[in-house]
Design a protein around this motif. Structure first.
Motif, PDB file in Angstrom:
ATOM      1  N   GLN A 123       0.838  -1.208   0.000  1.00 31.43           N
ATOM      2  CA  GLN A 123       0.000   0.000   0.000  1.00 31.43           C
ATOM      3  C   GLN A 123       0.870   1.255   0.000  1.00 31.43           C
ATOM      4  OE1 GLN A 123      -2.705   0.284   3.307  1.00 31.43           O
ATOM      5  NE2 GLN A 123      -3.658   2.152   2.561  1.00 31.43           N
ATOM      6  N   ASP A 124       1.922   1.250   0.841  1.00 28.75           N
ATOM      7  CA  ASP A 124       2.870   2.372   0.832  1.00 28.75           C
ATOM      8  C   ASP A 124       3.492   2.503  -0.551  1.00 28.75           C
ATOM      9  OD1 ASP A 124       2.421   2.680   3.549  1.00 28.75           O
ATOM     10  OD2 ASP A 124       4.077   1.364   4.099  1.00 28.75           O
ATOM     11  N   TRP A 125       3.851   1.369  -1.150  1.00 27.72           N
ATOM     12  CA  TRP A 125       4.474   1.347  -2.471  1.00 27.72           C
ATOM     13  C   TRP A 125       3.604   2.064  -3.498  1.00 27.72           C
ATOM     14  CZ3 TRP A 125       8.858  -0.827  -4.878  1.00 27.72           C
ATOM     15  CH2 TRP A 125       8.773  -1.010  -6.268  1.00 27.72           C
ATOM     16  N   GLY A 130       2.519   4.847  -7.540  1.00 28.12           N
ATOM     17  CA  GLY A 130       1.326   4.696  -8.373  1.00 28.12           C
ATOM     18  C   GLY A 130       0.787   3.274  -8.381  1.00 28.12           C
ATOM     19  N   MET A 131      -0.450   3.144  -8.800  1.00 26.31           N
ATOM     20  CA  MET A 131      -1.107   1.832  -8.828  1.00 26.31           C
ATOM     21  C   MET A 131      -0.478   0.915  -9.875  1.00 26.31           C
ATOM     22  SD  MET A 131      -3.286   1.882  -6.399  1.00 26.31           S
ATOM     23  CE  MET A 131      -4.238   0.410  -6.796  1.00 26.31           C
ATOM     24  N   ASP A 136       4.983  -3.520 -13.336  1.00 25.03           N
ATOM     25  CA  ASP A 136       3.735  -4.247 -13.562  1.00 25.03           C
ATOM     26  C   ASP A 136       3.509  -4.550 -15.036  1.00 25.03           C
ATOM     27  OD1 ASP A 136       2.507  -4.278 -10.799  1.00 25.03           O
ATOM     28  OD2 ASP A 136       2.823  -2.132 -11.056  1.00 25.03           O
ATOM     29  N   THR A 137       4.033  -3.720 -15.922  1.00 25.67           N
ATOM     30  CA  THR A 137       3.818  -3.941 -17.353  1.00 25.67           C
ATOM     31  C   THR A 137       4.990  -4.630 -18.037  1.00 25.67           C
ATOM     32  OG1 THR A 137       4.653  -1.690 -17.757  1.00 25.67           O
ATOM     33  CG2 THR A 137       2.268  -1.959 -17.537  1.00 25.67           C
ATOM     34  N   GLY A 185       7.452 -10.906  -6.404  1.00 26.76           N
ATOM     35  CA  GLY A 185       6.298 -11.355  -5.632  1.00 26.76           C
ATOM     36  C   GLY A 185       4.968 -10.840  -6.117  1.00 26.76           C
ATOM     37  N   VAL A 186       4.944  -9.696  -6.791  1.00 32.90           N
ATOM     38  CA  VAL A 186       3.665  -9.070  -7.163  1.00 32.90           C
ATOM     39  C   VAL A 186       3.507  -8.936  -8.677  1.00 32.90           C
ATOM     40  CG1 VAL A 186       2.199  -7.039  -6.882  1.00 32.90           C
ATOM     41  CG2 VAL A 186       3.654  -7.790  -4.987  1.00 32.90           C
ATOM     42  N   ALA A 187       4.498  -8.340  -9.328  1.00 31.97           N
ATOM     43  CA  ALA A 187       4.357  -8.044 -10.758  1.00 31.97           C
ATOM     44  C   ALA A 187       4.364  -9.301 -11.617  1.00 31.97           C
ATOM     45  CB  ALA A 187       5.474  -7.096 -11.201  1.00 31.97           C
TER      46      ALA A 187
END
Length: 599
Positions: A123-125, A130-131, A136-137, A185-187
């Motif tokens: 959330q801090d990230w 940005g979202m 992420d891409t 872990g996320v992207a």
């Protein structure tokens, strides 16, 4: 010499971790494909340490995916996870000494908002970057393809630049590791143990068997790119890697650490990177010569967090050398934080830092020192205790109070973000040869955001000087320092010591002053040695002290307002109604309960 010390340090750290459990599943260590020979037959420890960082990063990335936290909650948890990690490596016939060498400090993996732009969670990230980010891409495909892996790496570099633009003081290596963990872990959608994640994002070397020459060359190119990026990350705990990084990032700092290879200089290089400061680094031998081997005859002070020696450097400069205690609890991170705080302040009424010393040996273990200018007239507390002709004059008391106010105003309003001292008291106000006051001891100082209140479960400071809202509820603002400053004013004007008062059956110093004011005995508040001074001006100082030390935070002035009142630039408002006496039984119970809760 280095290896036994690192082994002993980490053994101590992880030995007491039994009551805690590691929240991460490390079973993958024995099942995923990776080149274990790098650590089994290590001649050069650097590739092994890089590999172990990648392996451990898999678990951190998975935990980030599941909990949204980048790092572990505390040192005990980190120590336990490193202990479990060591057992997994032993099952693969990897010598325990490799883990002990590569991970000498378990706090490296403990959540800390000072690491990178205040980021602790995803959330801090997203609030910072940005979202949707380039990671992420660019990192959401099959990264076994070299082109896609290269795009992901480029996106990581851009994101680090963005984080540094958000927070210029951010640690670049820490930010890079945050980027790596987020990408893994996320992207990336393939999972933290997928080959595309481990080889490209985490840079994990694969076993060489079964790989064709063409694919080997291709993988070599990818790994070359990855390792060039991950070098900054794994260098955090390896001193010789730090020295390589310094040659790249800061040639001037390189000169301070490059020529050393002994244990204390390895540790010094690590702390230097964390603190990111220009402070001079002293060798322990310099301080030993300056203090006649830390002779008791040169000890000039002792407190709960350390002991202070008077020393004379080789150039004849007289200094005060403070050795920090309780290192196992505070750790290098808090030491570095204090060094960084002090290094930022440049003001005539704040005690500046001359330098630091970091050393370790088998006999005395880890030792940390701060070196300041020596203050020949001691502390305000000491001066207030003197009698006879040595008592402070009215003019000296006035100037001391004004000096402290100016130093606090600098901390609160001239530094961004502001610094809250949190331990304003007579013993932390030192006096130079001309009786100029300098506020000292920033071991409890905390950076904050201007105009914003902070809640903390760990209340720090000295009983008697703590603002009620801070002691009871952990609410920290710049007016917490103002309250302590008000107590110092009353002590200075009356000659009474707040601690002695609170340990007796008498009222607190604020209740005592209120009682005399209400009964019209204002002159009795003043110390006997200054009662012939300018009465109206001294009354003004007492009134400002009472306003600053008012129990209701909203009724206190800011430190700049208090300074203007003391100097006569603005009128002093009428004192508000007397609050509930601090000696009232209900208040005393609440205050003590709050102190116990915080402790």
């Amino acid at each position: 010499m280095i290896l036994p010390l690192l082994m002993s340090l980490l053994t101590i750290c992880i030995a007491g971790a039994a009551p805690f459990s590691c929240p991460m599943d490390l079973s993958y260590v024995e099942t995923i494909p990776w080149n274990t020979s790098i650590c089994r037959d290590a001649i050069d420890s650097q590739p092994c340490c890089q590999t172990l960082f990648s392996i451990f990063g898999i678990a951190l990335a998975q935990r980030l995916k599941e909990t949204s936290f980048f790092y572990l909650p505390n040192q005990n948890t980190s120590s336990t996870c490193l202990h479990d990690f060591k057992l997994k490596l032993e099952a693969l016939s990897i010598p325990p000494k490799m883990l002990l060498f590569c991970f000498p400090d378990p706090t490296l993996f403990v959540t800390n908002s000072s690491f990178c732009a205040g980021i602790r969670t995803t959330q801090d990230w997203r609030q910072r970057v940005g979202m949707v980010t380039p990671l992420d891409t660019s990192c959401n495909g099959d990264l076994k393809d070299q082109t896609r892996c290269s795009n992901c790496s480029n996106a990581a570099i851009k994101l680090i630049s963005k984080l540094k633009s958000i927070d210029p003081n951010a640690n670049a290596t820490k930010c890079f590791y945050f980027v790596v963990l987020y990408a893994a872990g996320v992207a990336n959608p393939f999972g933290t143990t997928d080959l595309s994640t481990t080889s490209c994002i985490l840079g994990l070397p694969q076993p060489s068997s079964g790989i064709t020459k063409g694919s080997s060359n291709k993988r070599a190119k990818v790994m070359k790119l990855v390792f060039s990026l991950l070098g900054a990350v794994v260098g955090v705990v390896i001193a010789f890697v730090l020295m390589v990084m310094y040659r790249k990032w800061d040639k001037r700092k390189k000169e301070k650490v490059h020529h050393h290879r002994q244990v204390e200089n390895e540790a010094r290089a690590s702390v230097l990177l964390l603190s990111n400061t220009d402070a001079k680094w002293f060798d322990i031998s310099e301080l030993q010569r300056a203090t006649d081997k830390f002779s008791q005859d040169n000890m000039v002070g002792r407190g709960g967090d350390g002991v202070v020696y008077k020393g004379t450097l080789s150039d004849g400069t007289v200094v005060a050398i403070k050795e920090i205690f309780d290192l196992e609890t505070k750790g290098d991170e808090e030491f570095c934080y204090e060094v960084e705080i002090i290094s930022k302040i440049k003001h005539r009424n704040l005690l500046s830092l001359r330098g630091c010393c970091v050393t370790s040996d088998n006999l005395k273990g880890k030792r940390r020192f701060l070196v300041h200018d020596f203050m020949p007239n001691g502390s305000l507390c000491y001066q207030l205790s003197l009698g006879g002709a040595n008592r402070l004059t009215w003019l000296q008391r006035k100037n001391i109070i004004l000096d402290v106010a100016k130093g606090l105003a600098y901390l609160h309003y001239e530094i961004k973000p502001p610094i809250y001292h949190r331990d304003i008291k007579a013993t932390n106000i030192l006096l130079d040869s001309k009786m100029n006051a300098k506020l000292a001891d920033f071991s409890l100082a905390k950076q904050g955001y201007e105009g914003q209140s902070h809640l903390t479960t760990r209340v720090a400071g000295t009983y008697g000087y703590l603002a009620p809202e801070y002691a009871l509820y952990g609410q920290l603002t710049e007016k917490s320092d103002v309250y302590s400053f008000g107590i110092v004013i009353l002590e200075t004007m009356s000659g009474r010591k707040v601690v002695d008062t609170l340990n007796s059956s008498e009222d607190s110093i604020t209740d005592w002053v209120w009682t005399l004011m209400e009964s019209g005995k204002m002159k009795e508040i003043f110390d006997e040695s200054i009662r012939e001074g300018p009465e109206k001006m001294m009354e003004r100082f007492v009134h400002v002290g009472m306003l600053c030390a008012h129990a209701v935070v909203a009724l206190r002035p800011t430190i700049t307002e208090a300074l203007k009142m003391l100097e006569g630039d603005i009128d002093i408002p009428k004192l508000p109604d007397r609050p509930v006496p601090l000696t009232h039984s209900s208040f005393q119970y609440s205050l003590l309960h709050g102190m116990q809760r915080s402790g």
